[in-house]
Design an enzyme around this catalytic site. Structure first.
Site, PDB file in Angstrom:
ATOM      1  N   ASP A  36       0.818  -1.218   0.000  1.00  0.00           N
ATOM      2  CA  ASP A  36       0.000   0.000   0.000  1.00  0.00           C
ATOM      3  C   ASP A  36       0.846   1.260   0.000  1.00  0.00           C
ATOM      4  O   ASP A  36       0.333   2.361   0.162  1.00  0.00           O
ATOM      5  CB  ASP A  36      -0.874   0.035   1.272  1.00  0.00           C
ATOM      6  CG  ASP A  36      -1.882  -1.089   1.273  1.00  0.00           C
ATOM      7  OD1 ASP A  36      -2.278  -1.514   0.171  1.00  0.00           O
ATOM      8  OD2 ASP A  36      -2.269  -1.530   2.369  1.00  0.00           O
ATOM      9  N   HIS A 239      27.678   5.879 -12.805  1.00  0.00           N
ATOM     10  CA  HIS A 239      26.403   6.012 -12.079  1.00  0.00           C
ATOM     11  C   HIS A 239      26.402   5.143 -10.829  1.00  0.00           C
ATOM     12  O   HIS A 239      25.447   4.427 -10.551  1.00  0.00           O
ATOM     13  CB  HIS A 239      25.220   5.654 -12.991  1.00  0.00           C
ATOM     14  CG  HIS A 239      24.944   6.709 -14.014  1.00  0.00           C
ATOM     15  ND1 HIS A 239      24.180   6.494 -15.132  1.00  0.00           N
ATOM     16  CD2 HIS A 239      25.336   8.001 -14.092  1.00  0.00           C
ATOM     17  CE1 HIS A 239      24.129   7.611 -15.847  1.00  0.00           C
ATOM     18  NE2 HIS A 239      24.827   8.540 -15.241  1.00  0.00           N
ATOM     19  N   ASP A 256      28.704  13.364  -6.082  1.00  0.00           N
ATOM     20  CA  ASP A 256      27.832  14.044  -7.051  1.00  0.00           C
ATOM     21  C   ASP A 256      26.459  14.090  -6.408  1.00  0.00           C
ATOM     22  O   ASP A 256      25.762  13.071  -6.334  1.00  0.00           O
ATOM     23  CB  ASP A 256      27.822  13.247  -8.367  1.00  0.00           C
ATOM     24  CG  ASP A 256      27.006  13.917  -9.471  1.00  0.00           C
ATOM     25  OD1 ASP A 256      26.231  14.850  -9.166  1.00  0.00           O
ATOM     26  OD2 ASP A 256      27.150  13.502 -10.633  1.00  0.00           O
ATOM     27  N   ASP A 267      22.805  20.508  -9.023  1.00  0.00           N
ATOM     28  CA  ASP A 267      23.602  19.357  -9.466  1.00  0.00           C
ATOM     29  C   ASP A 267      25.078  19.734  -9.393  1.00  0.00           C
ATOM     30  O   ASP A 267      25.575  20.500 -10.225  1.00  0.00           O
ATOM     31  CB  ASP A 267      23.188  19.009 -10.908  1.00  0.00           C
ATOM     32  CG  ASP A 267      23.887  17.756 -11.426  1.00  0.00           C
ATOM     33  OD1 ASP A 267      24.605  17.095 -10.654  1.00  0.00           O
ATOM     34  OD2 ASP A 267      23.700  17.451 -12.624  1.00  0.00           O
ATOM     35  N   HIS A 346      31.758  10.738 -20.975  1.00  0.00           N
ATOM     36  CA  HIS A 346      30.446  11.404 -20.995  1.00  0.00           C
ATOM     37  C   HIS A 346      30.593  12.804 -21.555  1.00  0.00           C
ATOM     38  O   HIS A 346      31.701  13.263 -21.828  1.00  0.00           O
ATOM     39  CB  HIS A 346      29.828  11.430 -19.590  1.00  0.00           C
ATOM     40  CG  HIS A 346      30.673  12.102 -18.531  1.00  0.00           C
ATOM     41  ND1 HIS A 346      30.725  13.470 -18.374  1.00  0.00           N
ATOM     42  CD2 HIS A 346      31.498  11.594 -17.580  1.00  0.00           C
ATOM     43  CE1 HIS A 346      31.522  13.763 -17.360  1.00  0.00           C
ATOM     44  NE2 HIS A 346      32.020  12.639 -16.871  1.00  0.00           N
ATOM     45  N   HIS A 350      24.576  19.517 -19.234  1.00  0.00           N
ATOM     46  CA  HIS A 350      23.166  19.411 -19.626  1.00  0.00           C
ATOM     47  C   HIS A 350      22.448  20.634 -19.098  1.00  0.00           C
ATOM     48  O   HIS A 350      22.942  21.323 -18.197  1.00  0.00           O
ATOM     49  CB  HIS A 350      22.551  18.121 -19.066  1.00  0.00           C
ATOM     50  CG  HIS A 350      22.840  17.904 -17.596  1.00  0.00           C
ATOM     51  ND1 HIS A 350      22.126  18.504 -16.600  1.00  0.00           N
ATOM     52  CD2 HIS A 350      23.808  17.189 -16.972  1.00  0.00           C
ATOM     53  CE1 HIS A 350      22.622  18.148 -15.423  1.00  0.00           C
ATOM     54  NE2 HIS A 350      23.662  17.366 -15.623  1.00  0.00           N
ATOM     55  N   HIS A 357      18.161  16.962 -15.489  1.00  0.00           N
ATOM     56  CA  HIS A 357      18.487  16.996 -16.917  1.00  0.00           C
ATOM     57  C   HIS A 357      17.300  17.700 -17.550  1.00  0.00           C
ATOM     58  O   HIS A 357      16.303  17.082 -17.913  1.00  0.00           O
ATOM     59  CB  HIS A 357      18.681  15.582 -17.469  1.00  0.00           C
ATOM     60  CG  HIS A 357      19.932  14.941 -16.960  1.00  0.00           C
ATOM     61  ND1 HIS A 357      20.426  13.760 -17.430  1.00  0.00           N
ATOM     62  CD2 HIS A 357      20.826  15.339 -16.014  1.00  0.00           C
ATOM     63  CE1 HIS A 357      21.551  13.443 -16.799  1.00  0.00           C
ATOM     64  NE2 HIS A 357      21.807  14.389 -15.927  1.00  0.00           N
ATOM     65  N   GLU A 380      30.689  19.831 -16.424  1.00  0.00           N
ATOM     66  CA  GLU A 380      31.135  18.718 -15.581  1.00  0.00           C
ATOM     67  C   GLU A 380      32.063  17.723 -16.283  1.00  0.00           C
ATOM     68  O   GLU A 380      31.743  16.543 -16.393  1.00  0.00           O
ATOM     69  CB  GLU A 380      29.917  17.975 -15.037  1.00  0.00           C
ATOM     70  CG  GLU A 380      28.847  17.630 -16.074  1.00  0.00           C
ATOM     71  CD  GLU A 380      27.697  16.820 -15.460  1.00  0.00           C
ATOM     72  OE1 GLU A 380      27.991  15.834 -14.762  1.00  0.00           O
ATOM     73  OE2 GLU A 380      26.536  17.164 -15.691  1.00  0.00           O
ATOM     74  N   TYR A 384      38.488   9.380 -15.663  1.00  0.00           N
ATOM     75  CA  TYR A 384      38.277   8.160 -14.874  1.00  0.00           C
ATOM     76  C   TYR A 384      39.285   7.117 -15.350  1.00  0.00           C
ATOM     77  O   TYR A 384      39.254   6.716 -16.516  1.00  0.00           O
ATOM     78  CB  TYR A 384      36.842   7.655 -15.054  1.00  0.00           C
ATOM     79  CG  TYR A 384      35.824   8.782 -14.920  1.00  0.00           C
ATOM     80  CD1 TYR A 384      35.308   9.143 -13.681  1.00  0.00           C
ATOM     81  CD2 TYR A 384      35.434   9.520 -16.050  1.00  0.00           C
ATOM     82  CE1 TYR A 384      34.410  10.205 -13.558  1.00  0.00           C
ATOM     83  CE2 TYR A 384      34.542  10.580 -15.933  1.00  0.00           C
ATOM     84  CZ  TYR A 384      34.034  10.925 -14.696  1.00  0.00           C
ATOM     85  OH  TYR A 384      33.167  11.977 -14.589  1.00  0.00           O
ATOM     86  N   ARG A 401      35.637  14.110 -11.166  1.00  0.00           N
ATOM     87  CA  ARG A 401      34.717  14.969 -11.923  1.00  0.00           C
ATOM     88  C   ARG A 401      34.522  16.236 -11.111  1.00  0.00           C
ATOM     89  O   ARG A 401      34.492  16.190  -9.871  1.00  0.00           O
ATOM     90  CB  ARG A 401      33.367  14.264 -12.138  1.00  0.00           C
ATOM     91  CG  ARG A 401      32.335  15.140 -12.838  1.00  0.00           C
ATOM     92  CD  ARG A 401      31.145  14.379 -13.423  1.00  0.00           C
ATOM     93  NE  ARG A 401      30.292  13.744 -12.454  1.00  0.00           N
ATOM     94  CZ  ARG A 401      30.254  12.441 -12.208  1.00  0.00           C
ATOM     95  NH1 ARG A 401      31.038  11.619 -12.871  1.00  0.00           N
ATOM     96  NH2 ARG A 401      29.435  11.950 -11.301  1.00  0.00           N
ATOM     97  N   GLU A 403      31.890  19.478 -11.146  1.00  0.00           N
ATOM     98  CA  GLU A 403      30.641  19.919 -11.784  1.00  0.00           C
ATOM     99  C   GLU A 403      30.100  21.165 -11.105  1.00  0.00           C
ATOM    100  O   GLU A 403      29.893  21.182  -9.891  1.00  0.00           O
ATOM    101  CB  GLU A 403      29.598  18.797 -11.697  1.00  0.00           C
ATOM    102  CG  GLU A 403      28.228  19.203 -12.210  1.00  0.00           C
ATOM    103  CD  GLU A 403      27.228  18.040 -12.276  1.00  0.00           C
ATOM    104  OE1 GLU A 403      27.374  17.076 -11.494  1.00  0.00           O
ATOM    105  OE2 GLU A 403      26.312  18.109 -13.116  1.00  0.00           O
TER     106      GLU A 403
HETATM  107  N1  GLY Z   1      24.127  13.733 -11.345  1.00  0.00           N
HETATM  108  C1  GLY Z   1      23.689  13.610 -12.654  1.00  0.00           C
HETATM  109  C2  GLY Z   1      24.505  14.411 -13.560  1.00  0.00           C
HETATM  110  O1  GLY Z   1      25.531  14.920 -13.177  1.00  0.00           O
HETATM  111  O2  GLY Z   1      24.144  14.630 -14.670  1.00  0.00           O
HETATM  112 MN    MN Z   2      25.858  15.595 -11.197  1.00  0.00          MN
HETATM  113 MN    MN Z   3      25.018  16.860 -14.085  1.00  0.00          MN
END
Ligand code: GLY
Ligand code: MN
Ligand code: MN
Length: 434
Positions: A36, A239, A256, A267, A346, A350, A357, A380, A384, A401, A403
Protein backbone atom coordinates in the site's frame (compact mmCIF):
# COMPACT_ATOMS: atom_id res chain seq x y z
CA UNK A 1 5.81 31.41 -6.12
CA UNK A 2 3.70 34.40 -7.03
CA UNK A 3 0.56 33.47 -8.98
CA UNK A 4 1.44 36.17 -11.51
CA UNK A 5 4.42 34.15 -12.69
CA UNK A 6 2.25 31.16 -13.57
CA UNK A 7 -0.32 33.45 -15.23
CA UNK A 8 2.43 35.02 -17.33
CA UNK A 9 3.62 31.59 -18.44
CA UNK A 10 0.11 30.47 -19.35
CA UNK A 11 -0.46 33.65 -21.36
CA UNK A 12 2.79 33.20 -23.24
CA UNK A 13 2.07 29.55 -23.92
CA UNK A 14 -1.50 30.22 -25.07
CA UNK A 15 -0.28 32.93 -27.42
CA UNK A 16 2.04 30.36 -28.97
CA UNK A 17 -0.55 27.64 -29.51
CA UNK A 18 -3.31 29.98 -30.73
CA UNK A 19 -7.08 30.05 -30.53
CA UNK A 20 -7.67 27.00 -32.64
CA UNK A 21 -5.96 24.78 -30.09
CA UNK A 22 -6.55 23.23 -26.69
CA UNK A 23 -3.74 22.02 -24.43
CA UNK A 24 -4.31 19.12 -22.04
CA UNK A 25 -1.82 18.25 -19.30
CA UNK A 26 -2.36 15.51 -16.73
CA UNK A 27 -0.78 15.64 -13.29
CA UNK A 28 1.90 13.05 -12.58
CA UNK A 29 0.37 9.76 -11.43
CA UNK A 30 0.91 8.43 -7.92
CA UNK A 31 3.48 5.65 -8.14
CA UNK A 32 3.29 2.60 -5.90
CA UNK A 33 6.46 1.37 -4.27
CA UNK A 34 5.13 -1.87 -2.85
CA UNK A 35 2.00 -3.04 -1.05
CA UNK A 36 0.00 0.00 0.00
CA UNK A 37 3.04 2.22 0.03
CA UNK A 38 3.55 5.06 -2.41
CA UNK A 39 6.67 6.89 -3.54
CA UNK A 40 6.82 10.49 -2.39
CA UNK A 41 4.63 12.41 -4.80
CA UNK A 42 6.22 14.84 -7.17
CA UNK A 43 4.18 16.84 -9.66
CA UNK A 44 4.91 16.62 -13.39
CA UNK A 45 7.27 19.46 -14.27
CA UNK A 46 5.28 20.85 -17.22
CA UNK A 47 2.06 20.71 -15.20
CA UNK A 48 3.73 22.47 -12.31
CA UNK A 49 5.37 25.06 -14.56
CA UNK A 50 1.98 26.21 -15.83
CA UNK A 51 -0.05 25.93 -12.63
CA UNK A 52 1.98 25.51 -9.44
CA UNK A 53 -0.70 22.96 -8.51
CA UNK A 54 0.94 20.19 -6.48
CA UNK A 55 -1.74 17.48 -6.21
CA UNK A 56 -2.20 14.22 -8.12
CA UNK A 57 -5.44 13.20 -9.92
CA UNK A 58 -5.67 16.52 -11.69
CA UNK A 59 -5.84 17.72 -15.28
CA UNK A 60 -5.07 21.17 -16.60
CA UNK A 61 -6.79 22.38 -19.76
CA UNK A 62 -5.85 25.60 -21.53
CA UNK A 63 -8.41 26.81 -24.04
CA UNK A 64 -7.08 30.10 -25.48
CA UNK A 65 -9.73 32.72 -26.10
CA UNK A 66 -12.62 30.77 -24.57
CA UNK A 67 -14.98 33.51 -23.32
CA UNK A 68 -16.14 31.61 -20.21
CA UNK A 69 -12.56 30.94 -19.11
CA UNK A 70 -9.27 29.80 -20.64
CA UNK A 71 -7.57 28.11 -17.69
CA UNK A 72 -9.42 25.13 -16.28
CA UNK A 73 -8.42 22.68 -13.60
CA UNK A 74 -9.99 19.30 -12.94
CA UNK A 75 -9.14 18.32 -9.37
CA UNK A 76 -10.01 15.99 -6.53
CA UNK A 77 -13.06 17.12 -4.59
CA UNK A 78 -12.97 17.67 -0.88
CA UNK A 79 -13.47 14.43 1.03
CA UNK A 80 -13.41 14.69 4.81
CA UNK A 81 -12.46 11.04 5.34
CA UNK A 82 -9.65 10.99 2.75
CA UNK A 83 -8.36 14.36 3.95
CA UNK A 84 -8.22 13.02 7.50
CA UNK A 85 -5.81 10.33 6.21
CA UNK A 86 -3.81 12.08 3.51
CA UNK A 87 -4.04 15.77 4.34
CA UNK A 88 -5.93 18.71 2.90
CA UNK A 89 -6.92 19.01 -0.76
CA UNK A 90 -7.40 22.27 -2.57
CA UNK A 91 -10.75 21.17 -4.00
CA UNK A 92 -12.45 23.07 -6.80
CA UNK A 93 -12.78 26.13 -4.59
CA UNK A 94 -9.05 26.14 -3.79
CA UNK A 95 -8.16 25.57 -7.45
CA UNK A 96 -9.90 28.83 -8.32
CA UNK A 97 -9.02 30.88 -5.24
CA UNK A 98 -5.47 29.73 -4.59
CA UNK A 99 -4.28 28.58 -7.98
CA UNK A 100 -6.03 31.17 -10.12
CA UNK A 101 -8.07 28.82 -12.33
CA UNK A 102 -10.84 30.55 -14.29
CA UNK A 103 -12.99 27.56 -13.45
CA UNK A 104 -12.48 24.20 -11.74
CA UNK A 105 -14.37 20.91 -11.93
CA UNK A 106 -14.29 17.62 -10.05
CA UNK A 107 -11.88 15.23 -11.78
CA UNK A 108 -14.67 12.62 -11.72
CA UNK A 109 -16.64 14.75 -14.22
CA UNK A 110 -13.89 15.08 -16.80
CA UNK A 111 -15.41 12.62 -19.31
CA UNK A 112 -18.55 14.74 -19.49
CA UNK A 113 -16.82 18.11 -19.74
CA UNK A 114 -13.55 17.84 -21.63
CA UNK A 115 -14.87 16.55 -24.98
CA UNK A 116 -17.15 19.60 -25.14
CA UNK A 117 -14.12 21.86 -24.73
CA UNK A 118 -12.30 20.06 -27.54
CA UNK A 119 -15.00 19.98 -30.15
CA UNK A 120 -14.47 23.46 -31.55
CA UNK A 121 -10.67 23.18 -31.64
CA UNK A 122 -8.72 21.63 -34.46
CA UNK A 123 -5.44 20.99 -32.60
CA UNK A 124 -4.82 19.17 -29.34
CA UNK A 125 -1.51 19.97 -27.66
CA UNK A 126 -0.73 16.91 -25.63
CA UNK A 127 2.36 14.96 -24.62
CA UNK A 128 1.57 11.46 -25.89
CA UNK A 129 3.47 8.68 -24.12
CA UNK A 130 4.60 10.66 -21.07
CA UNK A 131 1.79 9.35 -18.85
CA UNK A 132 0.55 6.32 -20.84
CA UNK A 133 -2.38 5.66 -18.48
CA UNK A 134 -3.83 8.99 -19.52
CA UNK A 135 -3.26 8.59 -23.28
CA UNK A 136 -6.22 6.26 -23.65
CA UNK A 137 -8.58 8.86 -22.09
CA UNK A 138 -7.46 11.52 -24.52
CA UNK A 139 -7.77 9.15 -27.49
CA UNK A 140 -11.24 8.07 -26.44
CA UNK A 141 -12.41 11.69 -26.17
CA UNK A 142 -11.06 12.50 -29.61
CA UNK A 143 -12.44 9.32 -31.16
CA UNK A 144 -15.82 9.97 -29.59
CA UNK A 145 -15.88 13.44 -31.12
CA UNK A 146 -14.74 12.13 -34.49
CA UNK A 147 -17.59 9.61 -34.51
CA UNK A 148 -20.07 12.38 -33.79
CA UNK A 149 -18.41 14.77 -36.20
CA UNK A 150 -20.08 12.99 -39.07
CA UNK A 151 -23.37 14.17 -37.61
CA UNK A 152 -23.20 17.54 -35.87
CA UNK A 153 -20.22 18.67 -33.85
CA UNK A 154 -16.63 19.34 -34.87
CA UNK A 155 -13.60 17.37 -33.79
CA UNK A 156 -9.87 18.00 -33.50
CA UNK A 157 -7.95 16.57 -36.40
CA UNK A 158 -4.39 17.05 -35.24
CA UNK A 159 -2.31 16.11 -32.21
CA UNK A 160 0.66 18.42 -31.61
CA UNK A 161 3.53 17.56 -29.28
CA UNK A 162 3.18 19.89 -26.34
CA UNK A 163 6.79 19.56 -25.50
CA UNK A 164 8.33 21.73 -28.21
CA UNK A 165 6.64 24.96 -27.20
CA UNK A 166 6.93 24.37 -23.45
CA UNK A 167 10.49 23.05 -23.50
CA UNK A 168 11.61 26.17 -25.22
CA UNK A 169 9.91 28.40 -22.67
CA UNK A 170 11.46 26.45 -19.80
CA UNK A 171 14.92 26.81 -21.27
CA UNK A 172 14.94 30.56 -20.56
CA UNK A 173 14.84 31.03 -16.81
CA UNK A 174 12.89 33.97 -15.40
CA UNK A 175 14.08 36.16 -12.54
CA UNK A 176 11.96 34.16 -10.10
CA UNK A 177 13.29 30.86 -11.41
CA UNK A 178 16.86 32.09 -11.01
CA UNK A 179 16.15 32.92 -7.37
CA UNK A 180 14.93 29.35 -6.88
CA UNK A 181 17.95 27.87 -8.65
CA UNK A 182 20.31 30.01 -6.59
CA UNK A 183 18.67 28.85 -3.38
CA UNK A 184 18.87 25.18 -4.41
CA UNK A 185 22.53 25.72 -5.33
CA UNK A 186 23.26 27.37 -1.99
CA UNK A 187 21.76 24.49 -0.02
CA UNK A 188 23.72 21.97 -2.08
CA UNK A 189 26.95 23.90 -1.56
CA UNK A 190 26.33 23.63 2.19
CA UNK A 191 25.81 19.88 1.84
CA UNK A 192 29.08 19.38 -0.06
CA UNK A 193 30.96 21.38 2.56
CA UNK A 194 29.43 19.32 5.32
CA UNK A 195 30.37 16.10 3.51
CA UNK A 196 33.97 17.23 3.00
CA UNK A 197 34.37 18.11 6.65
CA UNK A 198 32.87 14.81 7.72
CA UNK A 199 34.68 12.40 5.40
CA UNK A 200 37.67 10.54 6.83
CA UNK A 201 39.33 7.13 6.53
CA UNK A 202 37.08 4.53 8.13
CA UNK A 203 33.84 6.35 7.39
CA UNK A 204 31.33 4.61 5.12
CA UNK A 205 30.08 6.05 1.86
CA UNK A 206 26.52 5.95 3.21
CA UNK A 207 27.55 8.00 6.21
CA UNK A 208 28.75 10.73 3.87
CA UNK A 209 25.42 10.45 2.06
CA UNK A 210 23.62 10.83 5.39
CA UNK A 211 25.44 14.14 5.97
CA UNK A 212 24.28 15.34 2.56
CA UNK A 213 20.69 14.28 3.20
CA UNK A 214 20.73 15.88 6.64
CA UNK A 215 21.75 19.21 5.13
CA UNK A 216 19.10 18.96 2.39
CA UNK A 217 16.25 18.02 4.73
CA UNK A 218 17.30 20.66 7.27
CA UNK A 219 16.53 23.22 4.60
CA UNK A 220 13.26 21.70 3.45
CA UNK A 221 14.94 20.33 0.35
CA UNK A 222 15.19 16.80 -0.96
CA UNK A 223 17.44 15.02 -3.43
CA UNK A 224 17.01 16.00 -7.08
CA UNK A 225 18.62 12.65 -8.06
CA UNK A 226 20.09 9.75 -6.13
CA UNK A 227 23.50 10.92 -4.85
CA UNK A 228 26.66 9.30 -6.16
CA UNK A 229 29.04 8.78 -3.22
CA UNK A 230 31.92 6.73 -4.55
CA UNK A 231 35.28 6.19 -2.87
CA UNK A 232 38.43 4.60 -4.34
CA UNK A 233 37.64 2.40 -7.36
CA UNK A 234 34.01 3.51 -7.17
CA UNK A 235 35.02 7.00 -8.33
CA UNK A 236 35.33 5.41 -11.78
CA UNK A 237 31.78 4.03 -11.85
CA UNK A 238 29.80 6.70 -13.65
CA UNK A 239 26.40 6.01 -12.08
CA UNK A 240 27.59 4.42 -8.83
CA UNK A 241 24.67 4.07 -6.44
CA UNK A 242 25.51 1.39 -3.89
CA UNK A 243 27.17 3.91 -1.59
CA UNK A 244 27.98 1.15 0.90
CA UNK A 245 31.79 0.82 1.00
CA UNK A 246 34.33 2.04 3.56
CA UNK A 247 36.61 4.96 2.73
CA UNK A 248 40.35 4.36 3.03
CA UNK A 249 43.37 6.54 3.56
CA UNK A 250 44.69 7.50 0.14
CA UNK A 251 41.28 7.18 -1.55
CA UNK A 252 39.52 9.90 -3.44
CA UNK A 253 35.82 10.38 -2.85
CA UNK A 254 33.65 11.53 -5.74
CA UNK A 255 30.48 13.16 -4.47
CA UNK A 256 27.83 14.04 -7.05
CA UNK A 257 24.83 15.37 -5.14
CA UNK A 258 22.30 18.15 -5.51
CA UNK A 259 19.01 19.02 -3.92
CA UNK A 260 15.60 19.92 -5.22
CA UNK A 261 14.16 22.91 -3.43
CA UNK A 262 10.70 24.22 -4.26
CA UNK A 263 10.79 22.14 -7.44
CA UNK A 264 14.12 23.49 -8.75
CA UNK A 265 17.15 21.26 -9.04
CA UNK A 266 20.79 21.59 -8.20
CA UNK A 267 23.60 19.36 -9.47
CA UNK A 268 27.15 19.61 -8.10
CA UNK A 269 30.16 17.29 -8.11
CA UNK A 270 33.36 17.60 -6.14
CA UNK A 271 36.15 15.07 -5.76
CA UNK A 272 38.40 15.18 -2.73
CA UNK A 273 41.02 13.12 -0.88
CA UNK A 274 39.50 11.25 2.05
CA UNK A 275 42.63 11.67 4.13
CA UNK A 276 42.93 15.40 3.43
CA UNK A 277 45.89 15.31 0.99
CA UNK A 278 45.94 14.53 -2.72
CA UNK A 279 48.70 12.14 -3.81
CA UNK A 280 50.97 13.54 -6.54
CA UNK A 281 49.17 11.48 -9.20
CA UNK A 282 45.70 12.43 -7.89
CA UNK A 283 46.65 16.08 -7.83
CA UNK A 284 48.08 15.97 -11.34
CA UNK A 285 44.85 14.50 -12.71
CA UNK A 286 42.77 16.90 -10.61
CA UNK A 287 44.60 19.86 -12.11
CA UNK A 288 43.85 18.65 -15.63
CA UNK A 289 40.13 18.25 -14.88
CA UNK A 290 40.04 21.66 -13.20
CA UNK A 291 41.76 23.31 -16.12
CA UNK A 292 39.33 21.60 -18.49
CA UNK A 293 36.36 22.72 -16.43
CA UNK A 294 37.57 26.34 -16.29
CA UNK A 295 38.24 26.31 -20.03
CA UNK A 296 34.75 24.95 -20.64
CA UNK A 297 33.13 27.55 -18.35
CA UNK A 298 35.06 30.20 -20.24
CA UNK A 299 33.21 29.12 -23.39
CA UNK A 300 29.81 29.56 -21.78
CA UNK A 301 28.71 32.89 -23.16
CA UNK A 302 26.01 34.07 -25.48
CA UNK A 303 26.83 33.69 -29.11
CA UNK A 304 28.79 30.50 -28.51
CA UNK A 305 26.98 27.26 -29.21
CA UNK A 306 26.12 24.32 -26.98
CA UNK A 307 29.14 22.26 -27.96
CA UNK A 308 31.82 24.93 -27.48
CA UNK A 309 32.35 24.16 -23.77
CA UNK A 310 32.58 20.42 -24.49
CA UNK A 311 35.10 20.99 -27.27
CA UNK A 312 37.23 23.08 -24.91
CA UNK A 313 37.08 20.39 -22.23
CA UNK A 314 38.05 17.65 -24.70
CA UNK A 315 41.00 19.73 -25.88
CA UNK A 316 42.39 20.36 -22.40
CA UNK A 317 41.78 16.79 -21.24
CA UNK A 318 43.46 15.30 -24.30
CA UNK A 319 46.50 17.56 -23.86
CA UNK A 320 46.55 16.76 -20.14
CA UNK A 321 46.40 13.01 -20.74
CA UNK A 322 49.36 13.34 -23.12
CA UNK A 323 51.32 15.24 -20.46
CA UNK A 324 50.48 12.60 -17.87
CA UNK A 325 51.73 9.93 -20.27
CA UNK A 326 48.32 8.25 -20.48
CA UNK A 327 47.81 9.06 -24.18
CA UNK A 328 50.53 8.89 -26.77
CA UNK A 329 50.61 10.90 -29.96
CA UNK A 330 49.83 14.37 -31.24
CA UNK A 331 46.95 16.26 -29.66
CA UNK A 332 45.27 17.17 -32.97
CA UNK A 333 45.20 13.56 -34.17
CA UNK A 334 44.08 12.23 -30.78
CA UNK A 335 41.25 14.78 -30.62
CA UNK A 336 40.17 13.81 -34.14
CA UNK A 337 40.15 10.13 -33.09
CA UNK A 338 38.28 10.94 -29.87
CA UNK A 339 41.00 9.19 -27.88
CA UNK A 340 39.73 10.91 -24.73
CA UNK A 341 36.69 8.63 -24.68
CA UNK A 342 38.53 5.85 -22.84
CA UNK A 343 39.06 8.22 -19.89
CA UNK A 344 36.26 10.78 -20.34
CA UNK A 345 33.23 8.93 -21.66
CA UNK A 346 30.45 11.40 -21.00
CA UNK A 347 29.53 14.84 -22.25
CA UNK A 348 30.37 18.07 -20.49
CA UNK A 349 26.91 19.05 -19.28
CA UNK A 350 23.17 19.41 -19.63
CA UNK A 351 20.44 21.99 -19.09
CA UNK A 352 19.30 22.47 -15.49
CA UNK A 353 15.98 23.71 -14.13
CA UNK A 354 12.84 22.03 -12.83
CA UNK A 355 14.45 18.76 -13.94
CA UNK A 356 18.09 17.91 -13.28
CA UNK A 357 18.49 17.00 -16.92
CA UNK A 358 16.20 19.79 -17.95
CA UNK A 359 14.18 20.10 -21.13
CA UNK A 360 15.35 21.97 -24.20
CA UNK A 361 16.85 20.79 -27.46
CA UNK A 362 20.63 20.80 -27.77
CA UNK A 363 20.42 21.13 -31.53
CA UNK A 364 18.13 23.34 -33.56
CA UNK A 365 17.68 22.58 -37.23
CA UNK A 366 20.59 20.15 -37.08
CA UNK A 367 23.00 22.76 -35.65
CA UNK A 368 24.22 23.10 -32.06
CA UNK A 369 22.02 25.51 -30.15
CA UNK A 370 23.40 29.00 -29.62
CA UNK A 371 23.69 30.00 -25.95
CA UNK A 372 21.50 32.90 -24.84
CA UNK A 373 21.04 34.80 -21.56
CA UNK A 374 18.82 32.99 -19.07
CA UNK A 375 19.90 29.47 -19.99
CA UNK A 376 21.36 27.40 -17.14
CA UNK A 377 23.62 24.42 -17.72
CA UNK A 378 26.07 22.24 -15.86
CA UNK A 379 29.75 22.04 -16.75
CA UNK A 380 31.13 18.72 -15.58
CA UNK A 381 34.16 17.22 -17.29
CA UNK A 382 35.93 14.27 -15.71
CA UNK A 383 38.75 11.75 -16.02
CA UNK A 384 38.28 8.16 -14.87
CA UNK A 385 41.27 5.82 -14.86
CA UNK A 386 40.57 2.12 -14.32
CA UNK A 387 43.32 -0.39 -13.60
CA UNK A 388 45.07 -1.38 -16.82
CA UNK A 389 48.50 -2.77 -17.74
CA UNK A 390 48.90 0.26 -20.03
CA UNK A 391 48.58 2.70 -17.13
CA UNK A 392 51.15 3.27 -14.36
CA UNK A 393 49.84 1.94 -11.09
CA UNK A 394 49.81 5.26 -9.25
CA UNK A 395 46.97 6.40 -11.55
CA UNK A 396 44.73 3.38 -11.00
CA UNK A 397 41.25 4.07 -9.61
CA UNK A 398 41.55 7.81 -9.89
CA UNK A 399 38.14 9.09 -10.93
CA UNK A 400 37.66 12.85 -10.85
CA UNK A 401 34.72 14.97 -11.92
CA UNK A 402 34.16 18.64 -11.14
CA UNK A 403 30.64 19.92 -11.78
CA UNK A 404 29.24 23.41 -11.42
CA UNK A 405 26.06 25.15 -12.51
CA UNK A 406 26.46 28.03 -14.92
CA UNK A 407 24.03 30.75 -15.97
CA UNK A 408 24.46 32.41 -19.36
CA UNK A 409 24.27 36.18 -18.84
CA UNK A 410 24.23 39.13 -21.23
CA UNK A 411 27.91 39.78 -20.58
CA UNK A 412 29.26 36.25 -20.11
CA UNK A 413 28.47 33.64 -17.53
CA UNK A 414 27.87 33.34 -13.82
CA UNK A 415 28.77 30.20 -11.87
CA UNK A 416 25.82 29.68 -9.52
CA UNK A 417 27.83 27.26 -7.39
CA UNK A 418 31.00 29.38 -7.27
CA UNK A 419 30.95 29.53 -3.48
CA UNK A 420 32.00 25.89 -3.20
CA UNK A 421 35.72 25.18 -2.81
CA UNK A 422 37.34 23.92 -6.00
CA UNK A 423 41.11 24.48 -6.07
CA UNK A 424 43.13 21.57 -4.68
CA UNK A 425 44.44 23.76 -1.84
CA UNK A 426 40.98 24.95 -0.79
CA UNK A 427 39.60 21.42 -0.99
CA UNK A 428 42.43 19.98 1.12
CA UNK A 429 41.98 22.73 3.71
CA UNK A 430 38.25 22.03 3.97
CA UNK A 431 38.66 18.24 4.24
CA UNK A 432 41.24 18.77 6.98
CA UNK A 433 38.75 20.90 8.96
CA UNK A 434 36.99 18.62 11.39
N1 GLY B 1 24.13 13.73 -11.35
C1 GLY B 1 23.69 13.61 -12.65
C2 GLY B 1 24.50 14.41 -13.56
O1 GLY B 1 25.53 14.92 -13.18
O2 GLY B 1 24.14 14.63 -14.67
MN1 MN C 1 25.86 15.60 -11.20
MN1 MN D 1 25.02 16.86 -14.08
Amino acid sequence: MDGKEYARRRRQFMRMIGKDAIAILPAAPVRHRNGDIEYAYRQDSHFYYLSGFPEPDAVLALVPGRPQGEYLLFVREHDALRESWDGARAGTDGAVERYGADDAFPIADIDEILPGLMESRSQVYYSMGTHPEFDSHVLSWVNGLRAQARQVVGAPHEFVALRHALDDMRLYKSRVELLKLRRAAQISVGAHRRAMRFARPGAMEYEVMAEVLHEFRSHNADISYYPIVGGGANTCVMHYRDNDQPLREGDLLLLDAGCEHEYYASDITRTFPVGGRFSAAQRAVYEVVLEAQLAAIDKVRCGNHWNHPHEAAVRVITQGLIKLGLLKGKAAALIKDQAHLQFFGHRTGHWLGLDVHDVGDYKVGGEWRVLEPGMVLTVEPGIYIRPSPRVPKEFWNIGIRIEDEVLVTASGAEVLTAALEKTPEAIEALVQTA
